[in-house]
Design a protein around this motif. Structure first.
Motif, PDB file in Angstrom:
ATOM      1  N   GLY A   1       0.847  -1.195   0.000  1.00 24.24           N
ATOM      2  CA  GLY A   1       0.000   0.000   0.000  1.00 24.24           C
ATOM      3  C   GLY A   1       0.873   1.232   0.000  1.00 24.24           C
ATOM      4  N   PRO A   2       0.394   2.339   0.569  1.00 25.32           N
ATOM      5  CA  PRO A   2       1.231   3.545   0.644  1.00 25.32           C
ATOM      6  C   PRO A   2       2.574   3.235   1.300  1.00 25.32           C
ATOM      7  N   THR A   3       3.628   3.874   0.795  1.00 20.01           N
ATOM      8  CA  THR A   3       4.986   3.516   1.218  1.00 20.01           C
ATOM      9  C   THR A   3       5.516   4.432   2.309  1.00 20.01           C
ATOM     10  N   MET A   4       6.106   3.809   3.322  1.00 20.29           N
ATOM     11  CA  MET A   4       6.836   4.492   4.392  1.00 20.29           C
ATOM     12  C   MET A   4       8.288   4.050   4.301  1.00 20.29           C
ATOM     13  N   ARG A   5       9.198   5.008   4.175  1.00 18.21           N
ATOM     14  CA  ARG A   5      10.622   4.698   4.098  1.00 18.21           C
ATOM     15  C   ARG A   5      11.309   5.159   5.378  1.00 18.21           C
ATOM     16  N   ILE A   6      11.806   4.217   6.137  1.00 18.14           N
ATOM     17  CA  ILE A   6      12.528   4.550   7.369  1.00 18.14           C
ATOM     18  C   ILE A   6      13.991   4.730   6.994  1.00 18.14           C
ATOM     19  N   VAL A   7      14.420   5.966   6.909  1.00 21.14           N
ATOM     20  CA  VAL A   7      15.755   6.276   6.377  1.00 21.14           C
ATOM     21  C   VAL A   7      16.824   6.342   7.466  1.00 21.14           C
ATOM     22  N   ARG A   8      16.404   6.513   8.724  1.00 25.75           N
ATOM     23  CA  ARG A   8      17.347   6.485   9.846  1.00 25.75           C
ATOM     24  C   ARG A   8      16.754   5.573  10.931  1.00 25.75           C
ATOM     25  N   PRO A   9      16.865   4.255  10.748  1.00 30.49           N
ATOM     26  CA  PRO A   9      16.162   3.309  11.620  1.00 30.49           C
ATOM     27  C   PRO A   9      16.480   3.467  13.102  1.00 30.49           C
ATOM     28  N   ASP A  10      17.761   3.585  13.455  1.00 31.51           N
ATOM     29  CA  ASP A  10      18.111   3.654  14.874  1.00 31.51           C
ATOM     30  C   ASP A  10      17.472   4.869  15.527  1.00 31.51           C
ATOM     31  N   ALA A  11      17.556   6.022  14.862  1.00 33.31           N
ATOM     32  CA  ALA A  11      16.957   7.246  15.410  1.00 33.31           C
ATOM     33  C   ALA A  11      15.436   7.113  15.484  1.00 33.31           C
ATOM     34  N   PHE A  12      14.833   6.548  14.429  1.00 35.65           N
ATOM     35  CA  PHE A  12      13.372   6.394  14.395  1.00 35.65           C
ATOM     36  C   PHE A  12      12.886   5.553  15.573  1.00 35.65           C
ATOM     37  N   PHE A  13      13.496   4.394  15.784  1.00 36.03           N
ATOM     38  CA  PHE A  13      13.016   3.499  16.834  1.00 36.03           C
ATOM     39  C   PHE A  13      13.320   4.041  18.226  1.00 36.03           C
ATOM     40  N   ARG A  14      14.417   4.774  18.374  1.00 35.98           N
ATOM     41  CA  ARG A  14      14.693   5.374  19.684  1.00 35.98           C
ATOM     42  C   ARG A  14      13.662   6.460  20.012  1.00 35.98           C
ATOM     43  N   ARG A  15      13.305   7.258  19.012  1.00 41.10           N
ATOM     44  CA  ARG A  15      12.271   8.277  19.260  1.00 41.10           C
ATOM     45  C   ARG A  15      10.941   7.597  19.600  1.00 41.10           C
ATOM     46  N   LEU A  16      10.629   6.545  18.869  1.00 39.63           N
ATOM     47  CA  LEU A  16       9.377   5.824  19.102  1.00 39.63           C
ATOM     48  C   LEU A  16       9.371   5.202  20.494  1.00 39.63           C
ATOM     49  N   GLY A  17      10.495   4.636  20.901  1.00 38.38           N
ATOM     50  CA  GLY A  17      10.579   4.017  22.213  1.00 38.38           C
ATOM     51  C   GLY A  17      10.561   5.011  23.350  1.00 38.38           C
ATOM     52  N   ASN A  18      11.056   6.191  23.098  1.00 41.30           N
ATOM     53  CA  ASN A  18      11.093   7.219  24.142  1.00 41.30           C
ATOM     54  C   ASN A  18       9.696   7.682  24.513  1.00 41.30           C
ATOM     55  N   ASP A  19       8.817   7.834  23.524  1.00 34.56           N
ATOM     56  CA  ASP A  19       7.406   8.190  23.743  1.00 34.56           C
ATOM     57  C   ASP A  19       6.698   8.053  22.403  1.00 34.56           C
TER      58      ASP A  19
ATOM     59  N   LEU B   1      -0.929   6.733   4.084  1.00 36.10           N
ATOM     60  CA  LEU B   1      -0.128   5.870   4.947  1.00 36.10           C
ATOM     61  C   LEU B   1      -0.658   5.883   6.375  1.00 36.10           C
ATOM     62  N   LEU B   2      -1.040   7.053   6.871  1.00 33.40           N
ATOM     63  CA  LEU B   2      -1.475   7.170   8.255  1.00 33.40           C
ATOM     64  C   LEU B   2      -2.869   6.595   8.482  1.00 33.40           C
ATOM     65  N   GLU B   3      -3.642   6.440   7.412  1.00 30.05           N
ATOM     66  CA  GLU B   3      -5.021   5.965   7.554  1.00 30.05           C
ATOM     67  C   GLU B   3      -5.109   4.617   8.260  1.00 30.05           C
ATOM     68  N   PRO B   4      -4.373   3.577   7.823  1.00 34.81           N
ATOM     69  CA  PRO B   4      -4.482   2.301   8.549  1.00 34.81           C
ATOM     70  C   PRO B   4      -3.956   2.367   9.975  1.00 34.81           C
ATOM     71  N   PHE B   5      -2.978   3.226  10.233  1.00 31.26           N
ATOM     72  CA  PHE B   5      -2.519   3.410  11.608  1.00 31.26           C
ATOM     73  C   PHE B   5      -3.646   4.007  12.453  1.00 31.26           C
ATOM     74  N   ALA B   6      -4.328   5.018  11.905  1.00 32.57           N
ATOM     75  CA  ALA B   6      -5.424   5.659  12.636  1.00 32.57           C
ATOM     76  C   ALA B   6      -6.584   4.698  12.856  1.00 32.57           C
ATOM     77  N   ALA B   7      -6.850   3.851  11.872  1.00 29.28           N
ATOM     78  CA  ALA B   7      -7.976   2.916  11.964  1.00 29.28           C
ATOM     79  C   ALA B   7      -7.761   1.866  13.047  1.00 29.28           C
ATOM     80  N   THR B   8      -6.504   1.579  13.378  1.00 27.06           N
ATOM     81  CA  THR B   8      -6.199   0.526  14.361  1.00 27.06           C
ATOM     82  C   THR B   8      -5.486   1.086  15.589  1.00 27.06           C
ATOM     83  N   LEU B   9      -5.686   2.373  15.839  1.00 30.63           N
ATOM     84  CA  LEU B   9      -4.923   3.053  16.885  1.00 30.63           C
ATOM     85  C   LEU B   9      -5.101   2.413  18.255  1.00 30.63           C
TER      86      LEU B   9
END
Length: 412
Positions: free
Chosen positions: A63-81, A103-111
């Motif tokens: 479906g819609p594409t999400m590209r995680i270009v800096r994985p370590d930073a992304f997951f640390r931010r996500l884990g922080n809050d 892209l955000l639609e399925p995330f919102a639908a299953t929040l």
């Protein structure tokens, strides 16, 4: 599973200026939380209709594409809050999307189910930030909260809103995609629910930039409109004067708690979201006090399901931190409960949820098209991505019904 470092994005995203965006340029030092967040994220997206690219690895059902270009930073931010880090990671370019609202639609639908409920409760208690005390909507706090968003720049809002300067859900006629006509239809709808007619004296709580006051005055009504945004008040007065209606409309810098008088009708469009749960009874008591016998209130309110509102009432989210400090979206049921100590009740209602998704899409496209003009006002690349995320996230919420918006008629 090995995560391959991706190639740099085609358009480099500048790091935030620490003086303007304190903390954003520093990745949280939380490797353990980052690994936990990565595991939960991978588990969640496997069943979503999205395509998540992490280097050469692809997750999701497509479906819609999400590209995680800096994985370590992304997951640390996500884990922080997670409620703040996901949006902050977009702001700094840790991830990108080819269709952000899609892209955000399925995330919102299953929040409510993306993260197991037990972990959600644990995170709320031990990980996630709480609402800052200084953002409570006291008289002083409300002025500061409103100032942080609505006083950003009148010129900014003029660049992406339509000519009515309506910063709320439009109401599109069947077969029409004309935003101006839809905003005028929305305003007429709320004025009709309040029974606004010629020679009446009406009170508007939350002036915006004067669009509703102008349209009500053109019906022949006298309008007193109140706001706590000095920037909005100044431009509203200019627009009212330019429309030749200065003799029919009075703009006051005044909080709803300070309003005085007795009015044939009271109208308030998407202002209750900034009131705060603690003050909902005070807000509705003010409507009751200010309305003449036989009068009606026209209220437009963004809403969420009551069970979600009860769970989220104490959350501190990305929207609070960067867009609307101190706010809480009510449910229709919470509005009914707050009316319990007044003489008012909901007598008519209409939902405009899908129309708000279309409205936000109009705003976002216009913002993108006029970005060079926005940048010329002094807004930077981090602001651009913040505003994209804000508009896209809200559009997705209305698309899937996680958010709704109602026009309500309150009568005695």
């Amino acid at each position: 599973m090995t995560i391959h470092e991706p190639q740099p994005p085609t358009r480099a995203v500048p790091r935030p200026n620490e003086g303007v965006w304190p903390g954003l340029g520093t990745v949280p030092r939380s490797p353990v939380k980052g690994r936990i967040a990565e595991g939960l994220f991978r588990r969640a997206v496997r069943s979503l209709p999205v395509r998540v690219e992490i280097g050469d690895e692809v997750l999701g059902l497509g479906g819609p594409t999400m590209r995680i270009v800096r994985p370590d930073a992304f997951f640390r931010r996500l884990g922080n809050d997670s409620k703040i880090g996901f949006g902050e990671a977009y702001m700094v370019g840790d991830w990108t999307a080819d269709d952000l609202p899609g892209l955000l639609e399925p995330f919102a639908a299953t929040l409510s189910t993306l993260i197991p409920p037990a972990l959600q409760r644990l995170a709320r208690r031990w990980v996630e930030a709480r609402q800052p005390a200084e953002e409570a909507n006291s008289l002083e706090g409300s002025r500061e909260n409103i100032h942080r968003h609505y006083d950003l720049s009148n010129e900014l809002f003029q660049l992406f809103l339509d000519e009515t300067m309506s910063y709320s859900a439009a109401w599109f006629a069947p077969g029409s995609d004309d935003l101006v006509a839809a905003q005028e239809r929305k305003i007429d709808g709320i004025l009709d629910l309040a029974g606004v007619a010629a020679d009446q004296h009406i009170l508007e709580i939350g002036t915006g930039w004067g669009g509703l006051a102008i349209r009500a005055a053109r019906r022949g009504a006298r309008v007193t409109t109140i706001t706590i945004s000095a920037e909005q008040a100044a431009l509203a007065e200019q627009r009212i004067a330019a429309a030749g209606l200065a003799d029919r409309v009075q703009v006051l810098l005044r909080d709803y708690r300070e309003a005085r008088g007795s009015y044939d009708a009271v109208v308030s469009v998407e202002m209750i979201e900034a009131v705060g749960e603690k003050y909902w009874p005070t807000y509705f008591a003010a409507l009751d006090r200010l309305l003449k016998p036989g009068g009606r209130v026209g209220l437009q309110a963004i809403t969420m399901p009551d069970d979600r509102m009860r769970v989220a009432r104490n959350d501190y989210t990305w929207i609070h931190k960067y867009v609307f400090p101190g706010g809480l979206i009510p449910s229709v049921e919470s509005i009914e409960r707050s009316l319990g100590d007044t003489s008012l009740h909901i007598s008519e209602r209409r939902s405009l949820g899908p129309d708000y998704a279309r409205t936000l899409n109009h705003w976002n496209r216009r913002f993108q098209e006029r970005w060079s003009e926005v940048a010329a006002l002094g807004f930077d690349e981090t602001f651009r991505r913040m505003w994209e995320f804000y508009l896209g996230y809200c559009e997705a919420g209305f698309r899937v019904g996680y958010l709704d918006v109602y026009q309500l008629s309150l009568t005695r």
